[in-house]
Structures are given as structure tokens and as C-alpha cells.
Design a protein around this motif. Structure first.
Motif, PDB file in Angstrom:
ATOM      1  N   LEU A 213       0.814  -1.219   0.000  1.00  0.00           N
ATOM      2  CA  LEU A 213       0.000   0.000   0.000  1.00  0.00           C
ATOM      3  C   LEU A 213       0.846   1.268   0.000  1.00  0.00           C
ATOM      4  N   GLY A 214       2.181   1.120   0.016  1.00  0.00           N
ATOM      5  CA  GLY A 214       3.046   2.290  -0.121  1.00  0.00           C
ATOM      6  C   GLY A 214       3.832   2.671   1.111  1.00  0.00           C
ATOM      7  N   ALA A 215       3.735   1.930   2.196  1.00  0.00           N
ATOM      8  CA  ALA A 215       4.503   2.251   3.406  1.00  0.00           C
ATOM      9  C   ALA A 215       5.986   2.004   3.151  1.00  0.00           C
ATOM     10  N   THR A 216       6.833   2.908   3.656  1.00  0.00           N
ATOM     11  CA  THR A 216       8.287   2.764   3.477  1.00  0.00           C
ATOM     12  C   THR A 216       8.869   1.861   4.559  1.00  0.00           C
ATOM     13  N   ASN A 217      10.078   1.362   4.271  1.00  0.00           N
ATOM     14  CA  ASN A 217      10.764   0.513   5.257  1.00  0.00           C
ATOM     15  C   ASN A 217      10.991   1.264   6.578  1.00  0.00           C
ATOM     16  N   TRP A 218      11.391   2.550   6.490  1.00  0.00           N
ATOM     17  CA  TRP A 218      11.672   3.321   7.698  1.00  0.00           C
ATOM     18  C   TRP A 218      10.412   3.553   8.534  1.00  0.00           C
ATOM     19  N   GLN A 219       9.263   3.772   7.838  1.00  0.00           N
ATOM     20  CA  GLN A 219       8.011   3.935   8.574  1.00  0.00           C
ATOM     21  C   GLN A 219       7.654   2.661   9.350  1.00  0.00           C
ATOM     22  N   LEU A 220       7.839   1.517   8.699  1.00  0.00           N
ATOM     23  CA  LEU A 220       7.532   0.254   9.373  1.00  0.00           C
ATOM     24  C   LEU A 220       8.538  -0.044  10.479  1.00  0.00           C
ATOM     25  N   GLN A 221       9.808   0.286  10.207  1.00  0.00           N
ATOM     26  CA  GLN A 221      10.829   0.061  11.238  1.00  0.00           C
ATOM     27  C   GLN A 221      10.531   0.919  12.472  1.00  0.00           C
ATOM     28  N   LYS A 222      10.118   2.180  12.233  1.00  0.00           N
ATOM     29  CA  LYS A 222       9.777   3.053  13.360  1.00  0.00           C
ATOM     30  C   LYS A 222       8.570   2.509  14.123  1.00  0.00           C
ATOM     31  N   SER A 223       7.628   1.910  13.416  1.00  0.00           N
ATOM     32  CA  SER A 223       6.459   1.338  14.086  1.00  0.00           C
ATOM     33  C   SER A 223       6.877   0.276  15.096  1.00  0.00           C
ATOM     34  N   PHE A 224       7.782  -0.591  14.680  1.00  0.00           N
ATOM     35  CA  PHE A 224       8.217  -1.658  15.590  1.00  0.00           C
ATOM     36  C   PHE A 224       9.134  -1.125  16.701  1.00  0.00           C
ATOM     37  N   LEU A 225       9.851  -0.059  16.417  1.00  0.00           N
ATOM     38  CA  LEU A 225      10.630   0.579  17.483  1.00  0.00           C
ATOM     39  C   LEU A 225       9.701   1.220  18.520  1.00  0.00           C
ATOM     40  N   TYR A 226       8.588   1.784  18.049  1.00  0.00           N
ATOM     41  CA  TYR A 226       7.591   2.312  18.984  1.00  0.00           C
ATOM     42  C   TYR A 226       7.025   1.199  19.862  1.00  0.00           C
ATOM     43  N   VAL A 227       6.752   0.050  19.230  1.00  0.00           N
ATOM     44  CA  VAL A 227       6.248  -1.098  19.993  1.00  0.00           C
ATOM     45  C   VAL A 227       7.271  -1.512  21.047  1.00  0.00           C
ATOM     46  N   ALA A 228       8.537  -1.569  20.629  1.00  0.00           N
ATOM     47  CA  ALA A 228       9.601  -1.930  21.569  1.00  0.00           C
ATOM     48  C   ALA A 228       9.691  -0.917  22.712  1.00  0.00           C
ATOM     49  N   ALA A 229       9.498   0.373  22.369  1.00  0.00           N
ATOM     50  CA  ALA A 229       9.537   1.411  23.407  1.00  0.00           C
ATOM     51  C   ALA A 229       8.385   1.233  24.386  1.00  0.00           C
ATOM     52  N   PHE A 230       7.175   0.889  23.861  1.00  0.00           N
ATOM     53  CA  PHE A 230       6.025   0.638  24.742  1.00  0.00           C
ATOM     54  C   PHE A 230       6.340  -0.494  25.724  1.00  0.00           C
ATOM     55  N   LEU A 231       6.866  -1.590  25.181  1.00  0.00           N
ATOM     56  CA  LEU A 231       7.166  -2.750  26.025  1.00  0.00           C
ATOM     57  C   LEU A 231       8.287  -2.439  27.022  1.00  0.00           C
ATOM     58  N   THR A 232       9.304  -1.692  26.548  1.00  0.00           N
ATOM     59  CA  THR A 232      10.411  -1.337  27.446  1.00  0.00           C
ATOM     60  C   THR A 232       9.924  -0.471  28.598  1.00  0.00           C
ATOM     61  N   MET A 233       9.067   0.504  28.290  1.00  0.00           N
ATOM     62  CA  MET A 233       8.557   1.379  29.351  1.00  0.00           C
ATOM     63  C   MET A 233       7.661   0.615  30.323  1.00  0.00           C
ATOM     64  N   LYS A 234       6.953  -0.380  29.812  1.00  0.00           N
ATOM     65  CA  LYS A 234       6.168  -1.228  30.716  1.00  0.00           C
ATOM     66  C   LYS A 234       7.098  -1.998  31.649  1.00  0.00           C
ATOM     67  N   GLY A 235       8.187  -2.512  31.102  1.00  0.00           N
ATOM     68  CA  GLY A 235       9.180  -3.194  31.933  1.00  0.00           C
ATOM     69  C   GLY A 235       9.833  -2.253  32.935  1.00  0.00           C
ATOM     70  N   LEU A 236      10.096  -0.995  32.498  1.00  0.00           N
ATOM     71  CA  LEU A 236      10.681  -0.009  33.401  1.00  0.00           C
ATOM     72  C   LEU A 236       9.735   0.304  34.559  1.00  0.00           C
ATOM     73  N   PHE A 237       8.440   0.381  34.258  1.00  0.00           N
ATOM     74  CA  PHE A 237       7.461   0.659  35.318  1.00  0.00           C
ATOM     75  C   PHE A 237       7.528  -0.419  36.404  1.00  0.00           C
ATOM     76  N   TRP A 238       7.458  -1.684  35.975  1.00  0.00           N
ATOM     77  CA  TRP A 238       7.496  -2.767  36.949  1.00  0.00           C
ATOM     78  C   TRP A 238       8.867  -2.876  37.618  1.00  0.00           C
ATOM     79  N   GLY A 239       9.928  -2.578  36.880  1.00  0.00           N
ATOM     80  CA  GLY A 239      11.260  -2.599  37.475  1.00  0.00           C
ATOM     81  C   GLY A 239      11.417  -1.541  38.557  1.00  0.00           C
ATOM     82  N   ASN A 240      10.904  -0.320  38.289  1.00  0.00           N
ATOM     83  CA  ASN A 240      10.941   0.735  39.309  1.00  0.00           C
ATOM     84  C   ASN A 240      10.112   0.356  40.531  1.00  0.00           C
ATOM     85  N   LEU A 241       8.931  -0.196  40.277  1.00  0.00           N
ATOM     86  CA  LEU A 241       8.044  -0.568  41.383  1.00  0.00           C
ATOM     87  C   LEU A 241       8.703  -1.627  42.261  1.00  0.00           C
ATOM     88  N   PHE A 242       9.290  -2.621  41.642  1.00  0.00           N
ATOM     89  CA  PHE A 242       9.911  -3.714  42.379  1.00  0.00           C
ATOM     90  C   PHE A 242      11.214  -3.262  43.048  1.00  0.00           C
TER      91      PHE A 242
END
Length: 403
Positions: free
Chosen positions: A305-334
């Protein structure tokens, strides 16, 4: 467009995962949480340990000492004359919080049953002339209790003693145990007792302005280098009334073994931080690759549909950032939760004879917490740039056909 990448990342994050893949993602989040918690606890313990040890040593000998340059490394120091002008010149220095004179003198402690070689050190004149503070170690060895009396024997100041010498000028004083103390530093507790300043001046036949040295407390241990230079400059411009040349000795120069050991703790913390970052990054790489493999068909469709490689790569980096921040939340709490429990209730104790403290100390500033969180997030995302680039090698035709 970043908004497009963020929208795709939100959809990926909120979409249900295939059976069995959710566990792998939770392991990745747990890896981040455990890694951050371990780093927080490690830094808190080492910072707390260093602060407590530094405060203990400084409380017993000051951050800096001004001594006669002719003094040796024994406790029988050449006296210096501490004039009001010299003491005031030190007190007005920006890094200095307190200036006191002190005297140390070797002696023999003798009870009715036993005797022991000790060092008598002066403190403030809150003690009466014949009152002594004794360490719990010495009190136990010599079977002394508060209120007991014993004799102290001193060699006359300025006189040495050699083997074979038949006579020596010796003074004796009868003193009483006013109280007990314990520093958990074996070098101090096994030989040090505390008397009044005037008591030791009398024992040495010194004038009122004479002392073994000047003890200086700084406003903060981090000012040690600046404070040292300030005191050296001030002392170089002042001599005592007898023309004695003075020099300055710092706390780390007086206790090289302890401070060498504390520096070694810093090395251990850096090793732990690197290992935890490596583990956290590895778990996130595994989690991200699993997400990319699961979304291969979606990647092919978006490319068609026309999405570029960098746009898709950024999407998965955003996902990784979401998961990392979730891990950081629990890491700080613990991590911060465990630190708070230890800080307030001290459930984890230590052998004071080995570690100088009764419990594991905790000290953690907001700067430490922020640095560890931002460092973990940035390093993890930087490492993930390489595995996220796999989206560029996914062919739209093959991806769509595989679905």
C-alpha cells in the motif's frame, strides 16, 4: 510520517497475539523489569555503603587533618601551636563546616588483672578531666564496665623508649569509664579510647594552644578535592608561633585500604550494570523479533500500500519502546519497593566485624533513578535498531502469499 508509524504501533500493541507468543513478550518485559530492579538495588547499596563508611571515618578523624610536617605515622605526634588566627583562617574557607584540634597519645591501660596497649584520643571537653570513653571491644577484653576505674601509664612527651633502656620517665593517671562506644572499625575499637582535650594536654605538659593536629570537617565529601586545595593554600600562608611547618593529610590518604576497597565496589557496580543491560537488550531483541515474525503478513500488505521501510521500522521501534517502558514501570516498582523496605526496616543485616555496618545501607537520589531509566531505554532502543531493520528484507509478495 511519524503519526502513521505511531498509529500502526498502537494497533500492533493492542492487537491480540497468537497462542504461545504472549508468554515470550511477557518474558521480554520481565527481563527489562528484573534488569532495572537489579541495577537500582546495586547502585542504592553501593552509594549507601560508601556514604555510611565515609561518614563514619570522617566522624572519627575528619575529612582533612593539619599536622606538623615532622610528624611520623605513629600516634605520638609532634605538637603544633593552634592559634586563634590559624583556626579562624580555616573556618572561613567555603568548603569547611567545622574545625577542631585533637591530641593522640599512646598509653598502657592497666586494671588489677590485666594490661593493654592503647591510644588515647581527645574529643571535645564534654568529658571531665578523669573521665574516659572505652570501646566495647576493649571493655569486653579488659572486663570493664561503666563506672569502673583503671590506670593509664604514659611515657613523658618527647621521650622515646629503646629495648635495653633501664629507665624512662612515666606518668600514671587514674581514670573512670564514663561510657562505651563501638565504631565497628577494628583498628579503632581494638586500641582507641577517648579522653578530654585538657586531660591529654596535662599528660603531655603542653600549653593550652598545643595539639597533635587540627581536624577539619567539610560540608560534603564531594568537596574533598577542593577543600584539600583550599586548606593547603591557607596552611601554606600560616605557621604556628614556634615556626613549625604544617602539611595537610586527607581522609583517603589516612585510610588507603578502606578507600581502595570502596573504589573496587564501583567497578563491581559497572560490571553488574553492563550485564543487566546486556540481558535486558537480549530479551527485548527476542521479543521484537517474535512480534515482527508474527506480523509478517501485515508488513507485506502495508508495503504493498506504499509504506516505506523506515516507517515500518519506526512502528516496531515504537512497539519496543512501549514494552520497554512497561518493563521499566514494573522494574521501578519492584526495585524501589525493595529499597524502601530495606531503608526503613533493615531486614537484611550484615556482620559488622567484616563490613563495618550492622545492616545493608540504602541511598538513592532522583538523579540515579532518572539516569538508570533513561539509560536503559536509550541503550535498549539503540540496540534494537539492527533487528528492527529486518522489515526491510520482507518481500510484500511472499509475505502476502504466506498469509
Amino acid at each position: 510520517m511519524s503519526s502513521f508509524s505511531f498509529l500502526i504501533a498502537s494497533r500492533i500493541k493492542n492487537a491480540p497475539t497468537r497462542k504461545g507468543l504472549g508468554g515470550s513478550i511477557r518474558i521480554a518485559i520481565a527481563g527489562i523489569a528484573i534488569g532495572l530492579a537489579t541495577m537500582l538495588i546495586s547502585v542504592a547499596i553501593v552509594v549507601g555503603f560508601k556514604q555510611e563508611i565515609q561518614q563514619k571515618i570522617a566522624g572519627f578523624g575528619g575529612h582533612l587533618q593539619v599536622l606538623a610536617i615532622a610528624s611520623n605515622n605513629t600516634f605520638e605526634k609532634q605538637p603544633i601551636c593552634c592559634s586563634d588566627s590559624l583556626l579562624e583562617a580555616l573556618r572561613i574557607l567555603p568548603s569547611v563546616s567545622q574545625v577542631e584540634t585533637f591530641i593522640t597519645k599512646p598509653a598502657v591501660l592497666k586494671t588489677k588483672e590485666d594490661f593493654l596497649s592503647v591510644v588515647v584520643r581527645s574529643e571535645t571537653d564534654s568529658l571531665e578531666e578523669n573521665e574516659i570513653l572505652v570501646s566495647e571491644t576493649i571493655a569486653s577484653k579488659m572486663k570493664l564496665r561503666v563506672g569502673d576505674s583503671f590506670k593509664l601509664f604514659f611515657l613523658k612527651s618527647g621521650e622515646g623508649f629503646e629495648f635495653g633502656q633501664e629507665t624512662a620517665s612515666i606518668k600514671s593517671r587514674t581514670v573512670f569509664v564514663k561510657g562505651l562506644f563501638q565504631t565497628h572499625f577494628n583498628n579503632y575499637d581494638s586500641q582507641m579510647i577517648i579522653a578530654s582535650h585538657s586531660f591529654l594536654q596535662t599528660a603531655n605538659d603542653w600549653d593550652e594552644d598545643m595539639a597533635s593536629g587540627i581536624e577539619i570537617q567539610l560540608r560534603d565529601f564531594n568537596l574533598l578535592e577542593n577543600g584539600y586545595m583550599e586548606v593547603v593554600e591557607s596552611v601554606s600562608q600560616n605557621q604556628d608561633r614556634l615556626g613549625t611547618t604544617l602539611y595537610v593529610k586527607s581522609i583517603d590518604q589516612m585510610n588507603p585500604q578502606i578507600f581502595g576497597w570502596l573504589d573496587l565496589l564501583d567497578t563491581n557496580v559497572w560490571v553488574i550494570l553492563c550485564l543487566m543491560l546486556l540481558v535486558s537488550s537480549f530479551t527485548m531483541i527476542s521479543g521484537l523479533l517474535i512480534i515482527i515474525m508474527e506480523r509478517t503478513g501485515m508488513i507485506g500488505l502495508l508495503k504493498a500500500l506504499g509504506a516505506t521501510n523506515w516507517q515500518l521500522q519506526k512502528s516496531f521501534l515504537y512497539v519496543a519502546a512501549f514494552l520497554t517502558m512497561k518493563g521499566l514501570f514494573w522494574g521501578n516498582l519492584f526495585g524501589l519497593g525493595l529499597c524502601a523496605i530495606q531503608y526503613f526496616w533493615h531486614p537484611i543485616t550484615l556482620d559488622a566485624e567484616t563490613y563495618y555496618l550492622d545492616w545493608v545501607p540504602i541511598a538513592l537520589s532522583g538523579w540515579h533513578i532518572l539516569a538508570l531509566n533513561l539509560g536503559t531505554l536509550c541503550i535498549t532502543l539503540f540496540v534494537l535498531l539492527v533487528p528492527s531493520a529486518i522489515v526491510a528484507h520482507i518481500s510484500p509478495n511472499k509475505a502476502i502469499q504466506s498469509e
